[in-house]
Motif scaffolding. Structure first.
Motif, PDB file in Angstrom:
ATOM      1  N   PHE A  82     111.005  20.024  41.293  1.00  0.00           N
ATOM      2  CA  PHE A  82     110.849  21.152  42.156  1.00  0.00           C
ATOM      3  C   PHE A  82     110.183  20.747  43.470  1.00  0.00           C
ATOM      4  CE2 PHE A  82     107.336  19.945  39.293  1.00  0.00           C
ATOM      5  CZ  PHE A  82     106.259  19.809  40.059  1.00  0.00           C
ATOM      6  N   GLU A  83     110.194  21.640  44.366  1.00  0.00           N
ATOM      7  CA  GLU A  83     109.664  21.426  45.723  1.00  0.00           C
ATOM      8  C   GLU A  83     108.058  21.423  45.812  1.00  0.00           C
ATOM      9  OE1 GLU A  83     111.546  20.470  48.167  1.00  0.00           O
ATOM     10  OE2 GLU A  83     113.385  20.340  46.834  1.00  0.00           O
ATOM     11  N   VAL A  84     107.653  20.731  46.806  1.00  0.00           N
ATOM     12  CA  VAL A  84     106.193  20.586  46.850  1.00  0.00           C
ATOM     13  C   VAL A  84     105.984  20.881  48.508  1.00  0.00           C
ATOM     14  CG1 VAL A  84     104.170  19.459  47.173  1.00  0.00           C
ATOM     15  CG2 VAL A  84     105.678  19.243  45.219  1.00  0.00           C
ATOM     16  N   PRO A  85     105.110  21.747  49.123  1.00  0.00           N
ATOM     17  CA  PRO A  85     104.953  22.009  50.684  1.00  0.00           C
ATOM     18  C   PRO A  85     104.937  20.757  51.306  1.00  0.00           C
ATOM     19  CG  PRO A  85     103.682  23.374  49.219  1.00  0.00           C
ATOM     20  CD  PRO A  85     104.062  22.654  48.370  1.00  0.00           C
ATOM     21  N   THR A  86     105.415  20.749  52.507  1.00  0.00           N
ATOM     22  CA  THR A  86     105.302  19.646  53.218  1.00  0.00           C
ATOM     23  C   THR A  86     104.568  20.173  54.660  1.00  0.00           C
ATOM     24  OG1 THR A  86     107.646  18.911  52.593  1.00  0.00           O
ATOM     25  CG2 THR A  86     106.834  18.025  54.868  1.00  0.00           C
ATOM     26  N   TYR A  87     103.672  19.163  55.022  1.00  0.00           N
ATOM     27  CA  TYR A  87     102.731  19.576  56.072  1.00  0.00           C
ATOM     28  C   TYR A  87     103.679  19.484  57.489  1.00  0.00           C
ATOM     29  CZ  TYR A  87      99.295  18.459  59.817  1.00  0.00           C
ATOM     30  OH  TYR A  87      98.704  18.108  61.003  1.00  0.00           O
ATOM     31  N   ARG A  88     103.389  20.190  58.422  1.00  0.00           N
ATOM     32  CA  ARG A  88     104.101  20.149  59.653  1.00  0.00           C
ATOM     33  C   ARG A  88     103.285  20.055  60.845  1.00  0.00           C
ATOM     34  NH1 ARG A  88     109.406  21.869  60.051  1.00  0.00           N
ATOM     35  NH2 ARG A  88     109.192  21.019  62.075  1.00  0.00           N
ATOM     36  N   GLY A  89     102.002  20.718  60.813  1.00  0.00           N
ATOM     37  CA  GLY A  89     101.150  20.546  61.958  1.00  0.00           C
ATOM     38  C   GLY A  89      99.881  21.370  61.712  1.00  0.00           C
ATOM     39  N   GLN A  90      98.972  21.389  62.772  1.00  0.00           N
ATOM     40  CA  GLN A  90      97.794  22.177  62.709  1.00  0.00           C
ATOM     41  C   GLN A  90      97.290  22.541  64.172  1.00  0.00           C
ATOM     42  OE1 GLN A  90      94.263  19.833  61.495  1.00  0.00           O
ATOM     43  NE2 GLN A  90      95.695  18.343  60.837  1.00  0.00           N
ATOM     44  N   ALA A  91      96.592  23.439  64.299  1.00  0.00           N
ATOM     45  CA  ALA A  91      95.729  23.977  65.314  1.00  0.00           C
ATOM     46  C   ALA A  91      94.648  24.424  65.210  1.00  0.00           C
ATOM     47  CB  ALA A  91      96.760  24.918  66.301  1.00  0.00           C
ATOM     48  N   PRO A  92      93.490  24.096  66.013  1.00  0.00           N
ATOM     49  CA  PRO A  92      92.349  24.620  65.840  1.00  0.00           C
ATOM     50  C   PRO A  92      92.314  26.204  66.100  1.00  0.00           C
ATOM     51  CG  PRO A  92      92.347  23.483  67.835  1.00  0.00           C
ATOM     52  CD  PRO A  92      93.650  23.211  67.157  1.00  0.00           C
ATOM     53  N   ILE A  93      91.480  26.854  65.610  1.00  0.00           N
ATOM     54  CA  ILE A  93      91.188  28.188  65.713  1.00  0.00           C
ATOM     55  C   ILE A  93      89.613  28.780  65.101  1.00  0.00           C
ATOM     56  CG2 ILE A  93      92.306  29.017  63.766  1.00  0.00           C
ATOM     57  CD1 ILE A  93      92.913  31.665  65.082  1.00  0.00           C
ATOM     58  N   ALA A  94      88.809  29.327  66.289  1.00  0.00           N
ATOM     59  CA  ALA A  94      87.464  29.464  66.097  1.00  0.00           C
ATOM     60  C   ALA A  94      86.881  28.303  65.369  1.00  0.00           C
ATOM     61  CB  ALA A  94      87.482  30.707  65.048  1.00  0.00           C
ATOM     62  N   GLN A  95      86.367  28.597  64.226  1.00  0.00           N
ATOM     63  CA  GLN A  95      85.409  27.311  63.570  1.00  0.00           C
ATOM     64  C   GLN A  95      86.273  26.652  62.500  1.00  0.00           C
ATOM     65  OE1 GLN A  95      82.535  26.292  64.893  1.00  0.00           O
ATOM     66  NE2 GLN A  95      83.042  27.853  66.192  1.00  0.00           N
ATOM     67  N   THR A  96      87.689  26.814  62.497  1.00  0.00           N
ATOM     68  CA  THR A  96      88.747  26.385  61.406  1.00  0.00           C
ATOM     69  C   THR A  96      89.831  25.909  61.996  1.00  0.00           C
ATOM     70  OG1 THR A  96      89.492  26.732  59.178  1.00  0.00           O
ATOM     71  CG2 THR A  96      89.282  28.667  60.846  1.00  0.00           C
ATOM     72  N   ARG A  97      91.006  25.777  61.029  1.00  0.00           N
ATOM     73  CA  ARG A  97      92.347  25.299  61.812  1.00  0.00           C
ATOM     74  C   ARG A  97      93.358  25.992  61.023  1.00  0.00           C
ATOM     75  NH1 ARG A  97      92.634  19.199  59.131  1.00  0.00           N
ATOM     76  NH2 ARG A  97      91.481  19.603  57.280  1.00  0.00           N
ATOM     77  N   ALA A  98      94.242  26.254  61.898  1.00  0.00           N
ATOM     78  CA  ALA A  98      95.606  26.744  61.151  1.00  0.00           C
ATOM     79  C   ALA A  98      96.501  25.685  60.611  1.00  0.00           C
ATOM     80  CB  ALA A  98      96.321  27.698  62.097  1.00  0.00           C
ATOM     81  N   ILE A  99      97.073  25.665  59.551  1.00  0.00           N
ATOM     82  CA  ILE A  99      98.075  24.776  59.098  1.00  0.00           C
ATOM     83  C   ILE A  99      99.249  25.404  59.077  1.00  0.00           C
ATOM     84  CG2 ILE A  99      98.476  23.032  57.154  1.00  0.00           C
ATOM     85  CD1 ILE A  99      95.781  22.531  58.642  1.00  0.00           C
ATOM     86  N   VAL A 100     100.426  24.455  59.252  1.00  0.00           N
ATOM     87  CA  VAL A 100     101.727  24.992  59.112  1.00  0.00           C
ATOM     88  C   VAL A 100     102.470  23.843  58.163  1.00  0.00           C
ATOM     89  CG1 VAL A 100     104.028  25.350  60.412  1.00  0.00           C
ATOM     90  CG2 VAL A 100     101.831  26.111  61.438  1.00  0.00           C
ATOM     91  N   TYR A 101     103.035  24.710  57.349  1.00  0.00           N
ATOM     92  CA  TYR A 101     103.859  23.815  56.045  1.00  0.00           C
ATOM     93  C   TYR A 101     105.242  24.505  56.200  1.00  0.00           C
ATOM     94  CZ  TYR A 101      99.055  23.919  54.075  1.00  0.00           C
ATOM     95  OH  TYR A 101      97.748  23.544  54.107  1.00  0.00           O
ATOM     96  N   ASP A 102     106.188  23.497  55.633  1.00  0.00           N
ATOM     97  CA  ASP A 102     107.499  24.024  55.253  1.00  0.00           C
ATOM     98  C   ASP A 102     107.517  25.121  54.157  1.00  0.00           C
ATOM     99  OD1 ASP A 102     108.718  22.795  57.162  1.00  0.00           O
ATOM    100  OD2 ASP A 102     109.405  20.931  55.935  1.00  0.00           O
ATOM    101  N   TYR A 103     108.366  26.220  54.217  1.00  0.00           N
ATOM    102  CA  TYR A 103     108.252  27.345  53.240  1.00  0.00           C
ATOM    103  C   TYR A 103     109.012  26.621  51.987  1.00  0.00           C
ATOM    104  CZ  TYR A 103     109.795  31.480  50.837  1.00  0.00           C
ATOM    105  OH  TYR A 103     109.729  32.642  49.991  1.00  0.00           O
ATOM    106  N   VAL A 104     108.478  26.973  50.988  1.00  0.00           N
ATOM    107  CA  VAL A 104     108.932  26.765  49.470  1.00  0.00           C
ATOM    108  C   VAL A 104     109.425  27.991  48.994  1.00  0.00           C
ATOM    109  CG1 VAL A 104     108.777  25.749  47.354  1.00  0.00           C
ATOM    110  CG2 VAL A 104     107.550  24.797  49.270  1.00  0.00           C
ATOM    111  N   ALA A 105     110.807  27.984  48.547  1.00  0.00           N
ATOM    112  CA  ALA A 105     111.473  29.331  48.165  1.00  0.00           C
ATOM    113  C   ALA A 105     110.962  29.923  46.645  1.00  0.00           C
ATOM    114  CB  ALA A 105     112.536  29.400  48.305  1.00  0.00           C
ATOM    115  N   GLY A 106     110.762  30.902  46.285  1.00  0.00           N
ATOM    116  CA  GLY A 106     110.587  31.285  45.032  1.00  0.00           C
ATOM    117  C   GLY A 106     109.506  32.375  44.889  1.00  0.00           C
ATOM    118  N   ALA A 107     109.540  33.039  43.713  1.00  0.00           N
ATOM    119  CA  ALA A 107     108.146  34.083  43.467  1.00  0.00           C
ATOM    120  C   ALA A 107     107.356  33.419  42.429  1.00  0.00           C
ATOM    121  CB  ALA A 107     109.073  35.295  42.738  1.00  0.00           C
ATOM    122  N   PRO A 108     106.059  33.880  42.697  1.00  0.00           N
ATOM    123  CA  PRO A 108     105.081  33.485  41.730  1.00  0.00           C
ATOM    124  C   PRO A 108     105.119  33.608  40.177  1.00  0.00           C
ATOM    125  CG  PRO A 108     104.045  34.408  44.023  1.00  0.00           C
ATOM    126  CD  PRO A 108     105.350  34.499  43.609  1.00  0.00           C
TER     127      PRO A 108
END
Length: 333
Positions: A82-108
């Motif tokens: 099965f697929e696992v998310p892959t990290y693409r990058g991050q950016a700071p925002i306020a006191q935390t950070r935004a993380i970008v991942y490759d999308y993994v298809a499927g319904a929970p």
């Protein structure tokens, strides 16, 4: 206040150089839960997910998840079906950070959908077995946690002790759980790589098979039964059997007490729910937990109070206990 999809898209382009975002839409429930998130689409059909934690707990969880998925090398991922998310990058925002991942298809996945006679039990069992068959070296190399059988036993004993200290734990459950914890044979297992926090919704499903797995923040070396405890929330005993049979076939495991420990862990979720209620001083949660434990006592006593110890596999197949655990999973999962 929830961040808009356009704000999240702008953050994503700041996080990943040359990210060509052409469309943005919802991912999960905007403004609900622990994260602000969005699903992004590129010109060539690529898709990504961006998440921004809204609480300190979510931030800590996302940081741990990031460490885990970055430890999953291409070679490790190649061992999974099965697929696992892959990290693409991050950016700071306020006191935390935004993380970008490759999308993994499927319904929970929903536990109620894991029905014997469909392809899901086999796919779930094989997916969990694949995790447990991974080499432990990449986990230790990443500096992640490793727990021995003794530590797994001690952790379970601590939950029982703290629940008993509330004065609200029924004596029958205290005896049942203490008897299991004191059974040394129960804790004779080989630690493996485990996800550590698996639940039904961790799995993504496409065409009656597991397509992806999210939530790796508790990746560690530990008791494989922890990753199978949620399976006791499947709708029927046959469904539970099918998952464990598929798991055993895929791993060729000789751990005869695996299901005993998985059931113990699943029952201890009631104790953890009680502790959550007492810690937060939420009387509704406490009352709910007490009521569920009372129903578990009734279910166990109806079947001659068979304990969760070696040589009592029948106790793990009781329809009444599994029905109660299934209802608890659906209600609070």
């Amino acid at each position: 206040m929830a961040r808009t999809h356009l704000t999240l898209a702008a953050l994503a382009t700041a996080a990943v150089a040359d990210l060509d975002v052409r469309a943005v839409g919802p991912h999960g429930s905007l403004g609900a839960g622990d994260y602000d998130s969005a699903r992004l689409s590129g010109a060539a059909g690529e898709q990504w997910v961006i998440r921004v934690p809204r609480t300190q707990r979510a931030e800590a969880q996302q940081s741990a998840d990031l460490v885990a998925i970055r430890s999953l090398s291409a070679g490790v991922r190649g061992r999974l079906s099965f697929e696992v998310p892959t990290y693409r990058g991050q950016a700071p925002i306020a006191q935390t950070r935004a993380i970008v991942y490759d999308y993994v298809a499927g319904a929970p996945l929903e536990a109620s959908a894991v029905l014997a006679g469909t392809g899901l039990p086999s796919s779930v069992g094989a997916a969990v077995a694949a995790i447990h068959s991974l080499p432990t070296s990449f986990v230790t190399d990443a500096g992640l946690t490793s727990h021995t059988p003794f530590e797994a036993m001690r952790s379970s004993a601590s939950v029982v002790d703290r629940a008993a200290a509330t004065g609200l734990l029924p004596a029958a459950l205290l005896e049942r759980w203490e008897t299991a914890i004191q059974d040394s044979l129960l804790w004779q297992f080989q630690p493996t790589v485990i996800n550590g926090s698996l639940e039904a919704s961790s799995f993504l499903v496409e065409d009656d098979r597991i397509s992806g797995l999210l939530g790796w923040h508790d990746l560690q070396i530990g008791d494989p039964a922890r990753d199978l405890a949620w399976v006791l929330g499947a709708p029927t005993p046959d469904s539970v059997d099918a998952v464990f049979d598929a798991y055993s076939a895929a791993r060729g495991t000789s751990d005869r007490q695996l299901r005993h420990r998985a059931t113990l862990y699943h029952e201890l979720d009631l104790a953890r729910y009680l502790l959550h209620g007492t810690h937060t001083k939420n009387t509704q949660v406490v009352d709910d937990a007490v009521a569920m434990m009372s129903r578990l006592v009734d279910a166990v006593q109806h079947h001659d109070e068979r304990p969760l110890v070696v040589g009592t596999t029948e106790a793990l197949d009781l329809d009444g206990v599994e029905d109660l655990l299934s209802a608890t999973e659906r209600r609070h999962g």
